[in-house]
Every structure is written in C-alpha cells, then in structure tokens.
Design a protein around this motif. Structure first.
Motif, PDB file in Angstrom:
ATOM      1  N   ILE A 115       0.856  -1.284  -0.002  1.00  0.00           N
ATOM      2  CA  ILE A 115       0.070   0.050   0.065  1.00  0.00           C
ATOM      3  C   ILE A 115       0.847   1.416   0.011  1.00  0.00           C
ATOM      4  O   ILE A 115       0.677   2.139  -0.812  1.00  0.00           O
ATOM      5  CB  ILE A 115      -1.068  -0.162   1.398  1.00  0.00           C
ATOM      6  CG1 ILE A 115      -2.041  -1.059   0.870  1.00  0.00           C
ATOM      7  CG2 ILE A 115      -1.709   1.181   1.377  1.00  0.00           C
ATOM      8  CD1 ILE A 115      -3.139  -1.232   2.000  1.00  0.00           C
ATOM      9  N   PRO A 116       1.708   1.544   0.742  1.00  0.00           N
ATOM     10  CA  PRO A 116       2.644   2.591   0.807  1.00  0.00           C
ATOM     11  C   PRO A 116       3.301   2.997  -0.580  1.00  0.00           C
ATOM     12  O   PRO A 116       3.169   4.203  -0.914  1.00  0.00           O
ATOM     13  CB  PRO A 116       3.836   2.635   1.735  1.00  0.00           C
ATOM     14  CG  PRO A 116       2.946   1.535   2.790  1.00  0.00           C
ATOM     15  CD  PRO A 116       2.329   0.509   2.181  1.00  0.00           C
ATOM     16  N   GLU A 117       3.749   2.061  -1.386  1.00  0.00           N
ATOM     17  CA  GLU A 117       4.308   2.008  -2.570  1.00  0.00           C
ATOM     18  C   GLU A 117       3.294   2.461  -3.422  1.00  0.00           C
ATOM     19  O   GLU A 117       3.426   3.370  -4.452  1.00  0.00           O
ATOM     20  CB  GLU A 117       5.018   1.107  -3.033  1.00  0.00           C
ATOM     21  CG  GLU A 117       5.920   1.281  -4.324  1.00  0.00           C
ATOM     22  CD  GLU A 117       6.596  -0.023  -4.747  1.00  0.00           C
ATOM     23  OE1 GLU A 117       6.802  -0.125  -5.973  1.00  0.00           O
ATOM     24  OE2 GLU A 117       6.986  -0.821  -3.833  1.00  0.00           O
ATOM     25  N   ALA A 118       2.077   1.715  -3.407  1.00  0.00           N
ATOM     26  CA  ALA A 118       0.966   2.262  -4.334  1.00  0.00           C
ATOM     27  C   ALA A 118       0.528   3.643  -4.083  1.00  0.00           C
ATOM     28  O   ALA A 118       0.333   4.368  -4.987  1.00  0.00           O
ATOM     29  CB  ALA A 118      -0.045   1.100  -4.051  1.00  0.00           C
ATOM     30  N   MET A 119       0.447   4.171  -2.950  1.00  0.00           N
ATOM     31  CA  MET A 119      -0.071   5.376  -2.873  1.00  0.00           C
ATOM     32  C   MET A 119       1.190   6.410  -3.238  1.00  0.00           C
ATOM     33  O   MET A 119       0.694   7.420  -3.574  1.00  0.00           O
ATOM     34  CB  MET A 119      -0.114   5.611  -1.075  1.00  0.00           C
ATOM     35  CG  MET A 119      -1.645   5.270  -0.561  1.00  0.00           C
ATOM     36  SD  MET A 119      -3.129   5.947  -1.469  1.00  0.00           S
ATOM     37  CE  MET A 119      -2.558   7.458  -1.121  1.00  0.00           C
ATOM     38  N   GLY A 120       2.204   6.104  -3.006  1.00  0.00           N
ATOM     39  CA  GLY A 120       3.349   7.073  -3.522  1.00  0.00           C
ATOM     40  C   GLY A 120       3.270   7.258  -4.941  1.00  0.00           C
ATOM     41  O   GLY A 120       3.732   8.441  -5.340  1.00  0.00           O
TER      42      GLY A 120
END
Length: 149
Positions: A115-120
């Motif tokens: 999720i953090p990478e996708a949000m980035g």
C-alpha cells in the motif's frame, strides 16, 4: 472597511484549507487499496501502529495515532469483530486495556505491504519534496501538541 481588511479571511491565505483538502484527498485515494482488506483509513493506521509497536494499552495506542478513547474504542471493537485484534484487561493494572494482534491481524500485514508504494505512485512529488513536507508537518504536529489550548 476595504477588501484589504479581510485578506486574512481569504481561502488562499489559509494554511488550514490546503491541509484539509490534501488530507481528505489522501484518505480518499487510500480507499481502493484498503477496501479489499476491509479497513477504513483510521483502522489502517491503527493496524500500522500495532504492527510496528506490538501489544500496547488503548491509551498508548491512542497517543501513537492521535485518537481519543471515545473514537478508538468503537474502532477497536470493529477490528476485534473482524478477528484482527483482541482486547484484554492488563493483569498488572485492571483499569488498563491492552490491545494485541491476532494471527489474522498479523497476516493482514503481508496483504497491506504494497500500500505505501502504491500510494506513492498516486502523488506526483519528488522524494526530496515528500521528505521535506513530512518534516514540516511533523514540526507543525509537535508545535500543536506543545501548544494545546
């Protein structure tokens, strides 16, 4: 009075307005990533705190994620109903309730890993700008904590 007397009331001169809009939009963009996990954004940050810090009291958890017990208690009940956490009385202090992850709650961490990478990728700013923004927001958070009304 002239319009200049009301400059402080213009939206473009407010710090709170862009913070509000960005916060609302960021949470909205998390939704498609969190829905498959059955989590709201607030439940997600609660789980992140538990994944990072492990078992802690409701008070400690509330302090970590800046939520009061009135907001946190129903949220924890929903996570408990889903089988992600359990709440138990602290044996050393019966007034304190501890929150700990279940096996399913720990397993959810793996599902949330991307999720953090996708949000980035949803936010078009450089890593340098992101780190500077985070630094400034933490400075503001600390300032607000120190100067509570």
């Amino acid at each position: 009075m002239s319009d200049a007397d009301y400059n402080s009331l213009k939206l473009e001169n407010q710090l709170c307005f862009p913070l509000y809009v960005c916060s609302k939009e960021i949470v909205r963009r998390y939704t498609p990533y969190l829905e498959p996990l059955g989590l709201t954004y607030t439940q997600y940050i609660t789980m992140m705190a538990l994944w990072e810090y492990g078992t802690m009291s409701v008070t400690e958890l509330g302090d970590k994620i800046s939520l009061d017990s009135g907001t946190l208690t129903p949220l924890l009940k929903k996570l408990e109903d889903r089988g992600y956490v359990v709440r138990v009385r602290n044996k050393r202090d019966e007034r304190s309730v501890l929150v700990r992850l279940t096996e399913d709650g720990n397993a959810l961490r793996e599902e949330a890993r991307g999720i953090p990478e996708a949000m980035g990728s949803c936010i078009d700013i450089t890593m340098e700008d992101a780190l500077e923004l985070q630094r400034l927001l933490r400075k503001l958070m600390n300032n607000l904590d120190e100067n509570t009304v």
